[in-house]
Design a protein around this motif. Structure first.
Motif, PDB file in Angstrom:
ATOM      1  N   HIS A 225       0.832  -1.215   0.000  1.00  0.00           N
ATOM      2  CA  HIS A 225       0.000   0.000   0.000  1.00  0.00           C
ATOM      3  C   HIS A 225       0.860   1.256   0.000  1.00  0.00           C
TER       4      HIS A 225
ATOM      5  N   ALA B 102      -5.158   1.452   3.535  1.00  0.00           N
ATOM      6  CA  ALA B 102      -3.699   1.388   3.440  1.00  0.00           C
ATOM      7  C   ALA B 102      -3.040   1.594   4.800  1.00  0.00           C
TER       8      ALA B 102
ATOM      9  N   ALA C 214      -4.049  -5.996  -2.375  1.00  0.00           N
ATOM     10  CA  ALA C 214      -3.752  -4.561  -2.374  1.00  0.00           C
ATOM     11  C   ALA C 214      -4.008  -3.944  -3.746  1.00  0.00           C
TER      12      ALA C 214
END
Length: 273
Positions: free
Chosen positions: A77, A186, A241
């Motif tokens: 992230h 994130a 992600a």
């Protein structure tokens, strides 16, 4: 000892859980504990692990697995520039402190208590995510200290008791203060690192000398499950992600809410069913 066929089934279940946990770690910024804890609870039950320590062992083992999973998810992230590094720096003491307090509480709490905490928090957060409204805001930006410090400690405590990486609670906190969902996801991966490391050592201490955990366990950590699942979660987390950054805010919220409801239902059934 279970038959070879039963052990093979357990291994397949753990492999599936590890794959899904890794995907969720990247997709929702969580360490995967929300799915690993229920699966571990069931598998340890089939292995005749005593009820008194089964939930504790599930939570502790989940936290151990979250260490590398959250770290890998956080790095993925961060490469997208979405992590709130200022918030993580401000929580570098608060969140680990909460995780340590959680281990102390868990050393005295019953299995039913831990399961109820898990289900109750999951349902509350699911409601918030599923029925989210733009008017549900507590402010236009994150609050300052000491409130922010106390929130970080609280996230560490509750997440440590649930065996999760903190994404469930941090996502809610950040979005209530008008932060974008993608940034919350994130940043939650970094929160998972701050929770899982002290949580691992805390659950080793909490279960030290306690009878009941299966072979190859240290305190409330079973290292066979850890070694088996970590490679899968670390490999798949970056995929989650990437998916997160391709989805809309509302898609993330609905998916996250449905996931939490299913998880909470599993534990409520185990308590009252």
């Amino acid at each position: 000892m279970p038959a070879v066929s039963e052990l093979a089934l357990f291994a397949l279940m753990l492999a599936a859980a590890g794959a899904v946990a890794g995907l969720l770690a990247g997709l929702f910024g969580i360490g995967g504990g929300a799915i690993l804890v229920p699966v571990f609870y069931q598998v340890f039950g089939w292995l005749d692990v005593p009820e008194a320590v089964r939930m504790h062992l599930s939570v502790g083992t989940s936290l151990a697995i979250i260490v590398p999973t959250s770290l890998r998810s956080y790095m993925a992230h961060r490469s997208h520039g979405a992590v709130d590094q200022k918030l993580l720096s401000g929580w570098i003491i608060a969140v680990p402190l909460g995780a340590i307090i959680a281990a102390v509480i868990a050393s005295e709490a019953s299995s039913v208590t831990l399961r109820f905490i898990f289900a109750a928090i999951a349902l509350l957060v699911a409601f918030r995510m599923m029925f989210n409204r733009a008017s549900w805001r507590l402010g236009s930006d994150l609050p300052g200290n000491p409130f922010k410090f106390l929130v970080g400690t609280g996230i560490g405590i509750l997440s440590g008791l649930m065996g999760i990486g903190g994404g469930v609670l941090n996502n809610t906190f950040m979005t209530l203060y008008s932060r974008p969902m993608h940034q919350a996801v994130a940043t939650s991966a970094g929160v998972g690192v701050l929770i899982s490391l002290p949580g691992l050592f805390g659950y080793v201490w909490a279960g030290w000398g306690v009878s009941g955990p299966p072979p190859f366990s240290t305190g409330f950590i079973n290292w066979i499950a850890v070694a088996f699942i970590i490679p899968l979660t670390m490999y798949i987390a970056p995929i989650g992600a990437r998916l997160a950054h391709r989805m809309s805010k509302r898609q993330l919220e609905i998916g996250f809410g449905i996931f939490l409801i299913v998880t909470a239902a599993r534990f409520l059934i185990s308590i009252y069913g």
